[in-house]
Design a protein around this motif. Structure first.
Motif, PDB file in Angstrom:
ATOM      1  N   PHE A  59       0.316  58.020 110.109  1.00  0.00           N
ATOM      2  CA  PHE A  59       1.317  58.113 109.053  1.00  0.00           C
ATOM      3  C   PHE A  59       1.046  59.396 108.281  1.00  0.00           C
ATOM      4  O   PHE A  59      -0.111  59.821 108.179  1.00  0.00           O
ATOM      5  CB  PHE A  59       1.217  56.917 108.098  1.00  0.00           C
ATOM      6  N   ALA A  60       2.075  60.009 107.741  1.00  0.00           N
ATOM      7  CA  ALA A  60       1.915  61.216 106.931  1.00  0.00           C
ATOM      8  C   ALA A  60       2.206  60.882 105.472  1.00  0.00           C
ATOM      9  O   ALA A  60       3.134  60.123 105.171  1.00  0.00           O
ATOM     10  CB  ALA A  60       2.865  62.304 107.414  1.00  0.00           C
ATOM     11  N   GLU A  95       5.597  63.509 117.480  1.00  0.00           N
ATOM     12  CA  GLU A  95       5.884  62.339 118.313  1.00  0.00           C
ATOM     13  C   GLU A  95       4.939  61.171 118.025  1.00  0.00           C
ATOM     14  O   GLU A  95       5.255  60.026 118.349  1.00  0.00           O
ATOM     15  CB  GLU A  95       5.822  62.721 119.787  1.00  0.00           C
ATOM     16  N   LEU A  96       3.797  61.445 117.426  1.00  0.00           N
ATOM     17  CA  LEU A  96       2.836  60.388 117.119  1.00  0.00           C
ATOM     18  C   LEU A  96       2.958  59.870 115.695  1.00  0.00           C
ATOM     19  O   LEU A  96       2.262  58.920 115.325  1.00  0.00           O
ATOM     20  CB  LEU A  96       1.404  60.887 117.364  1.00  0.00           C
ATOM     21  N   CYS A  97       3.825  60.473 114.906  1.00  0.00           N
ATOM     22  CA  CYS A  97       3.964  60.048 113.510  1.00  0.00           C
ATOM     23  C   CYS A  97       4.764  58.747 113.437  1.00  0.00           C
ATOM     24  O   CYS A  97       5.900  58.666 113.906  1.00  0.00           O
ATOM     25  CB  CYS A  97       4.625  61.127 112.672  1.00  0.00           C
ATOM     26  N   LEU A  98       4.154  57.729 112.840  1.00  0.00           N
ATOM     27  CA  LEU A  98       4.780  56.412 112.711  1.00  0.00           C
ATOM     28  C   LEU A  98       5.658  56.316 111.469  1.00  0.00           C
ATOM     29  O   LEU A  98       6.320  55.309 111.269  1.00  0.00           O
ATOM     30  CB  LEU A  98       3.697  55.327 112.654  1.00  0.00           C
ATOM     31  N   GLY A  99       5.648  57.353 110.644  1.00  0.00           N
ATOM     32  CA  GLY A  99       6.472  57.377 109.441  1.00  0.00           C
ATOM     33  C   GLY A  99       5.792  58.184 108.351  1.00  0.00           C
ATOM     34  O   GLY A  99       4.604  58.477 108.418  1.00  0.00           O
ATOM     35  N   TYR A 123      11.940  65.878 111.513  1.00  0.00           N
ATOM     36  CA  TYR A 123      10.999  65.602 112.588  1.00  0.00           C
ATOM     37  C   TYR A 123      11.302  64.310 113.343  1.00  0.00           C
ATOM     38  O   TYR A 123      10.608  63.970 114.295  1.00  0.00           O
ATOM     39  CB  TYR A 123       9.565  65.578 112.053  1.00  0.00           C
ATOM     40  N   GLY A 124      12.308  63.570 112.898  1.00  0.00           N
ATOM     41  CA  GLY A 124      12.769  62.426 113.672  1.00  0.00           C
ATOM     42  C   GLY A 124      11.971  61.144 113.520  1.00  0.00           C
ATOM     43  O   GLY A 124      11.895  60.352 114.448  1.00  0.00           O
ATOM     44  N   PHE A 125      11.346  60.945 112.364  1.00  0.00           N
ATOM     45  CA  PHE A 125      10.705  59.661 112.087  1.00  0.00           C
ATOM     46  C   PHE A 125      11.188  59.160 110.746  1.00  0.00           C
ATOM     47  O   PHE A 125      11.906  59.850 110.032  1.00  0.00           O
ATOM     48  CB  PHE A 125       9.172  59.735 112.167  1.00  0.00           C
ATOM     49  N   GLU A 126      10.815  57.958 110.413  1.00  0.00           N
ATOM     50  CA  GLU A 126      11.330  57.275 109.226  1.00  0.00           C
ATOM     51  C   GLU A 126      10.481  57.557 107.982  1.00  0.00           C
ATOM     52  O   GLU A 126       9.262  57.687 108.071  1.00  0.00           O
ATOM     53  CB  GLU A 126      11.318  55.768 109.528  1.00  0.00           C
ATOM     54  N   MET A 127      11.153  57.654 106.849  1.00  0.00           N
ATOM     55  CA  MET A 127      10.422  57.614 105.579  1.00  0.00           C
ATOM     56  C   MET A 127      10.231  56.137 105.284  1.00  0.00           C
ATOM     57  O   MET A 127      11.188  55.410 105.038  1.00  0.00           O
ATOM     58  CB  MET A 127      11.205  58.292 104.455  1.00  0.00           C
ATOM     59  N   ILE A 128       8.993  55.676 105.333  1.00  0.00           N
ATOM     60  CA  ILE A 128       8.742  54.236 105.277  1.00  0.00           C
ATOM     61  C   ILE A 128       8.486  53.715 103.871  1.00  0.00           C
ATOM     62  O   ILE A 128       8.601  52.517 103.625  1.00  0.00           O
ATOM     63  CB  ILE A 128       7.587  53.816 106.209  1.00  0.00           C
ATOM     64  N   ILE A 143       2.343  49.351 100.448  1.00  0.00           N
ATOM     65  CA  ILE A 143       2.282  50.385 101.474  1.00  0.00           C
ATOM     66  C   ILE A 143       1.280  50.013 102.559  1.00  0.00           C
ATOM     67  O   ILE A 143       1.535  50.211 103.753  1.00  0.00           O
ATOM     68  CB  ILE A 143       1.996  51.759 100.831  1.00  0.00           C
ATOM     69  N   TYR A 144       0.144  49.427 102.168  1.00  0.00           N
ATOM     70  CA  TYR A 144      -0.836  48.972 103.165  1.00  0.00           C
ATOM     71  C   TYR A 144      -0.194  47.925 104.085  1.00  0.00           C
ATOM     72  O   TYR A 144      -0.309  48.016 105.313  1.00  0.00           O
ATOM     73  CB  TYR A 144      -2.075  48.399 102.484  1.00  0.00           C
ATOM     74  N   ALA A 145       0.472  46.943 103.505  1.00  0.00           N
ATOM     75  CA  ALA A 145       1.113  45.891 104.302  1.00  0.00           C
ATOM     76  C   ALA A 145       2.160  46.489 105.239  1.00  0.00           C
ATOM     77  O   ALA A 145       2.245  46.086 106.412  1.00  0.00           O
ATOM     78  CB  ALA A 145       1.744  44.844 103.383  1.00  0.00           C
ATOM     79  N   ASN A 146       2.917  47.431 104.751  1.00  0.00           N
ATOM     80  CA  ASN A 146       3.949  48.093 105.552  1.00  0.00           C
ATOM     81  C   ASN A 146       3.312  48.815 106.745  1.00  0.00           C
ATOM     82  O   ASN A 146       3.742  48.644 107.891  1.00  0.00           O
ATOM     83  CB  ASN A 146       4.710  49.074 104.647  1.00  0.00           C
ATOM     84  N   MET A 147       2.276  49.596 106.484  1.00  0.00           N
ATOM     85  CA  MET A 147       1.624  50.327 107.576  1.00  0.00           C
ATOM     86  C   MET A 147       0.926  49.376 108.551  1.00  0.00           C
ATOM     87  O   MET A 147       1.006  49.567 109.765  1.00  0.00           O
ATOM     88  CB  MET A 147       0.627  51.343 107.019  1.00  0.00           C
ATOM     89  N   ALA A 148       0.250  48.355 108.034  1.00  0.00           N
ATOM     90  CA  ALA A 148      -0.444  47.396 108.902  1.00  0.00           C
ATOM     91  C   ALA A 148       0.544  46.698 109.833  1.00  0.00           C
ATOM     92  O   ALA A 148       0.258  46.499 111.025  1.00  0.00           O
ATOM     93  CB  ALA A 148      -1.210  46.378 108.057  1.00  0.00           C
ATOM     94  N   GLU A 149       1.701  46.353 109.314  1.00  0.00           N
ATOM     95  CA  GLU A 149       2.728  45.705 110.134  1.00  0.00           C
ATOM     96  C   GLU A 149       3.219  46.647 111.233  1.00  0.00           C
ATOM     97  O   GLU A 149       3.380  46.246 112.389  1.00  0.00           O
ATOM     98  CB  GLU A 149       3.903  45.282 109.253  1.00  0.00           C
ATOM     99  N   ARG A 150       3.428  47.900 110.893  1.00  0.00           N
ATOM    100  CA  ARG A 150       3.894  48.874 111.883  1.00  0.00           C
ATOM    101  C   ARG A 150       2.839  49.145 112.957  1.00  0.00           C
ATOM    102  O   ARG A 150       3.163  49.303 114.128  1.00  0.00           O
ATOM    103  CB  ARG A 150       4.318  50.163 111.195  1.00  0.00           C
ATOM    104  N   VAL A 151       1.561  49.187 112.558  1.00  0.00           N
ATOM    105  CA  VAL A 151       0.483  49.366 113.532  1.00  0.00           C
ATOM    106  C   VAL A 151       0.428  48.159 114.461  1.00  0.00           C
ATOM    107  O   VAL A 151       0.286  48.305 115.681  1.00  0.00           O
ATOM    108  CB  VAL A 151      -0.872  49.602 112.806  1.00  0.00           C
ATOM    109  N   GLU A 152       0.551  46.983 113.910  1.00  0.00           N
ATOM    110  CA  GLU A 152       0.560  45.754 114.721  1.00  0.00           C
ATOM    111  C   GLU A 152       1.711  45.791 115.736  1.00  0.00           C
ATOM    112  O   GLU A 152       1.528  45.439 116.902  1.00  0.00           O
ATOM    113  CB  GLU A 152       0.691  44.526 113.821  1.00  0.00           C
ATOM    114  N   GLU A 153       2.888  46.243 115.306  1.00  0.00           N
ATOM    115  CA  GLU A 153       4.034  46.357 116.222  1.00  0.00           C
ATOM    116  C   GLU A 153       3.737  47.356 117.330  1.00  0.00           C
ATOM    117  O   GLU A 153       4.091  47.117 118.493  1.00  0.00           O
ATOM    118  CB  GLU A 153       5.280  46.779 115.446  1.00  0.00           C
TER     119      GLU A 153
END
Length: 157
Positions: A59-60, A95-99, A123-128, A143-153
């Motif tokens: 994530f950035a 391409e590796l940025c999850l958001g 760059y073609g990714f989502e602002m999360i 934000i932690y919960a949001n990122m953890a959920e995306r990593v799990e997905e």
């Protein structure tokens, strides 16, 4: 992909650094409660950083610093954070940025988190998510919960 949260960030005035530190501390606390909760591995990007090919999804985190104006028809030139955008654009890093997570000062209205919104568009990714200035405990939790959920997905793809 491991159950870890990796992030790239840039900090100009220390606000982003402070938030990343708080977020990392929160992740450590959550991981101690349940080892299935991911830890955070953060990498600061500065003008001294040698560009490299990222190999792990990340994530950035980017604050907004602009040249004044209103963020709509003027005052849209990014200042001081350009190196993070250049790093993300390097080879296939985008391409590796999850958001992207943006920060700023809500007093600046349309300019609030404008850099993060632009990164997402360009760059073609989502602002999360976003947070103001140094963020709050609630921001860290959300934000932690949001990122953890995306990593799990990502792991379960």
């Amino acid at each position: 992909m491991k159950n870890e949260i990796h992030l790239l960030y840039i900090s100009i005035a220390g606000n982003t650094q402070s938030f990343v530190d708080d977020l990392s501390d929160y992740a450590e606390k959550m991981h101690q409660q349940d080892p299935k909760n991911p830890l955070i591995f953060a990498k600061e990007i500065t003008g001294e950083t040698e560009f490299a090919d990222e190999e792990i999804p990340y994530f950035a985190f980017v604050p907004t610093y602009l040249d004044g104006g209103n963020g709509i028809d003027n005052g849209v030139k990014e200042l001081m954070t350009n190196v993070l955008g250049e790093y993300i654009a390097y080879h296939h890093n985008r391409e590796l940025c999850l958001g992207v997570v943006g920060s700023g000062n809500r007093n600046f209205n349309e300019q609030y988190c404008l850099t993060a919104r632009r990164y997402a568009r360009d760059y073609g990714f989502e602002m999360i998510d976003d947070y103001e200035l140094r963020g709050t405990t609630k921001d860290c939790e959300r934000i932690y919960a949001n990122m953890a959920e995306r990593v799990e997905e990502e792991i379960n793809v």
